[in-house]
Scaffold this active site. Sequence first.
Site, PDB file in Angstrom:
ATOM      1  N   SER A   9      16.862   0.324  -5.383  1.00  0.00           N
ATOM      2  CA  SER A   9      15.851  -0.859  -5.100  1.00  0.00           C
ATOM      3  C   SER A   9      16.939  -2.184  -5.148  1.00  0.00           C
ATOM      4  CB  SER A   9      15.013  -0.907  -6.037  1.00  0.00           C
ATOM      5  OG  SER A   9      14.205  -2.173  -6.274  1.00  0.00           O
ATOM      6  N   TYR A  17      12.755   0.465 -14.502  1.00  0.00           N
ATOM      7  CA  TYR A  17      12.955   0.637 -13.218  1.00  0.00           C
ATOM      8  C   TYR A  17      14.185   0.091 -12.994  1.00  0.00           C
ATOM      9  CZ  TYR A  17      11.693   0.428  -8.059  1.00  0.00           C
ATOM     10  OH  TYR A  17      11.738   0.562  -7.024  1.00  0.00           O
TER      11      TYR A  17
HETATM   12  N1  LIG Z   1       7.508   0.402  -2.498  1.00  0.00           N
HETATM   13  C1  LIG Z   1       8.262  -0.493  -2.619  1.00  0.00           C
HETATM   14  O1  LIG Z   1       8.057  -1.791  -2.560  1.00  0.00           O
HETATM   15  C2  LIG Z   1       9.669  -0.286  -3.177  1.00  0.00           C
HETATM   16  C3  LIG Z   1      10.900  -0.967  -3.045  1.00  0.00           C
HETATM   17  C4  LIG Z   1      12.240  -0.626  -3.366  1.00  0.00           C
HETATM   18  C5  LIG Z   1      12.252   1.051  -3.763  1.00  0.00           C
HETATM   19  N2  LIG Z   1      11.335   1.648  -3.573  1.00  0.00           N
HETATM   20  C6  LIG Z   1      11.333   2.959  -4.125  1.00  0.00           C
HETATM   21  O2  LIG Z   1      11.224   3.888  -2.562  1.00  0.00           O
HETATM   22  C7  LIG Z   1      10.704   5.260  -3.336  1.00  0.00           C
HETATM   23  C8  LIG Z   1       9.311   5.379  -2.755  1.00  0.00           C
HETATM   24  O3  LIG Z   1       8.502   4.523  -3.181  1.00  0.00           O
HETATM   25  P1  LIG Z   1       7.081   4.326  -2.794  1.00  0.00           P
HETATM   26  O4  LIG Z   1       6.640   2.809  -3.045  1.00  0.00           O
HETATM   27  O5  LIG Z   1       6.767   4.714  -1.424  1.00  0.00           O
HETATM   28  O6  LIG Z   1       6.293   5.175  -3.872  1.00  0.00           O
HETATM   29  P2  LIG Z   1       4.911   5.580  -3.985  1.00  0.00           P
HETATM   30  O7  LIG Z   1       4.367   5.397  -5.431  1.00  0.00           O
HETATM   31  O8  LIG Z   1       3.849   5.301  -2.856  1.00  0.00           O
HETATM   32  O9  LIG Z   1       4.979   7.303  -3.621  1.00  0.00           O
HETATM   33  C9  LIG Z   1       5.731   8.233  -4.491  1.00  0.00           C
HETATM   34  C10 LIG Z   1       5.400   9.808  -4.006  1.00  0.00           C
HETATM   35  O10 LIG Z   1       6.143  10.439  -4.855  1.00  0.00           O
HETATM   36  C11 LIG Z   1       5.345  11.708  -5.088  1.00  0.00           C
HETATM   37  N3  LIG Z   1       5.811  12.121  -6.660  1.00  0.00           N
HETATM   38  C12 LIG Z   1       5.619  11.633  -7.831  1.00  0.00           C
HETATM   39  N4  LIG Z   1       6.148  12.536  -8.947  1.00  0.00           N
HETATM   40  C13 LIG Z   1       6.652  13.489  -8.007  1.00  0.00           C
HETATM   41  C14 LIG Z   1       7.671  14.586  -8.433  1.00  0.00           C
HETATM   42  N5  LIG Z   1       7.753  15.033  -9.610  1.00  0.00           N
HETATM   43  N6  LIG Z   1       8.072  15.474  -7.461  1.00  0.00           N
HETATM   44  C15 LIG Z   1       7.816  15.302  -6.076  1.00  0.00           C
HETATM   45  N7  LIG Z   1       6.871  14.229  -5.722  1.00  0.00           N
HETATM   46  C16 LIG Z   1       6.716  13.316  -6.660  1.00  0.00           C
HETATM   47  C17 LIG Z   1       3.814  11.049  -5.303  1.00  0.00           C
HETATM   48  O11 LIG Z   1       3.122  12.059  -5.366  1.00  0.00           O
HETATM   49  C18 LIG Z   1       3.774   9.950  -4.291  1.00  0.00           C
HETATM   50  O12 LIG Z   1       3.410  10.470  -2.918  1.00  0.00           O
HETATM   51  C19 LIG Z   1      11.032   4.922  -4.839  1.00  0.00           C
HETATM   52  O13 LIG Z   1      12.404   5.491  -5.234  1.00  0.00           O
HETATM   53  C20 LIG Z   1      10.935   3.590  -4.912  1.00  0.00           C
HETATM   54  O14 LIG Z   1      11.395   3.218  -6.234  1.00  0.00           O
HETATM   55  C21 LIG Z   1      10.109   1.214  -3.312  1.00  0.00           C
END
Ligand SMILES: NC(=O)c1ccc[n+]([C@@H]2O[C@H](COP(=O)([O-])OP(=O)(O)OC[C@H]3O[C@@H](n4cnc5c(N)ncnc54)[C@H](O)[C@@H]3O)[C@@H](O)[C@H]2O)c1
Length: 254
Positions: free
Chosen positions: A143, A166
């Site tokens: 991130s 985080y």
């Molecule tokens: N959304 C943002 O703004 C953003 C920004 C920067 C980075 N990210 C990174 O991108 C990635 C995805 O983020 P997101 O916002 O789509 O997350 P999200 O919360 O929308 O989705 C996460 C998914 O992970 C699954 N999950 C949770 N625990 C798990 C496990 N133990 N094993 C397998 N699956 C599991 C959940 O069921 C869910 O479907 C993350 O690493 C997040 O840190 C997101």
Amino acid sequence: MFHLQKKIIVVTGACGLLGKTFVQAILKQQATVIAADINASLLQALKKEIPSAHLEILELDITSKTSIQTAIEILHEKYGKIDALVNNAYPRNKNYGALLEEVSYSDFCENTNLHLGGYFLCMQQFALYFKKQGYGNVISMSSVYGVIPPRFEVYENAHFTMPVEYAAIKSAVVHLSKYFATYYKQKNIRFNCISPGGIFNNQDKDFVKKYNQLSLNKGMLDKEDIEGALLFLLSDASAYINGQNIVVDDGFSL
Ligand SMILES: NC(=O)c1ccc[n+]([C@@H]2O[C@H](COP(=O)([O-])OP(=O)(O)OC[C@H]3O[C@@H](n4cnc5c(N)ncnc54)[C@H](O)[C@@H]3O)[C@@H](O)[C@H]2O)c1
């Protein structure tokens, strides 16, 4: 060079905000996607929503070695190879998201174990398979907050914060990728990261306004804005990019 045809690509956290977008983007490039997630009902819903012969759903817990090993065995049996892993799940416990002063030691450790530990475990287990296979490609989601400290002024008056876990997890994911990349020298395995800025997901107006003022052109990004970096890192066009981190944040980190 940029095509992904015939590649077998595993995406963890496939049912989430970015995961689902990634699954759809990869399918458009005619690769086979293994949508892996801990949530079985969300996986069923995903399969219904995206009726593609190239989409396979797989229940997977990134914090369980047995679960990861079983997934690798199933995929090897069915496809004879795995081209890439997208380390994208986002596990957290029920107390995640507290203010710094209120984060207990056990919650800090648990959230770090789940997320950073889970990313490590997937990298470790897939790397063992990739080493035997003779090649492999791992893309881990970090991130912008793995690169710069939080801009806390953006979170003033918001009902959420940028959790301290985080920052620790995401900065470590970048370094972990470099560690793996160098450890597997001569093994033809790549370990890169993508560091997105904030993705618009109906956050409140005041937050979005403050966030956007610190960006260069667009401000908060749409989830689709991250696809290009992912498809590039999955493709052979990035064959010699290894141990790197692509920041996709509209200049928020500058
Ligand atoms: N959304 C943002 O703004 C953003 C920004 C920067 C980075 N990210 C990174 O991108 C990635 C995805 O983020 P997101 O916002 O789509 O997350 P999200 O919360 O929308 O989705 C996460 C998914 O992970 C699954 N999950 C949770 N625990 C798990 C496990 N133990 N094993 C397998 N699956 C599991 C959940 O069921 C869910 O479907 C993350 O690493 C997040 O840190 C997101």
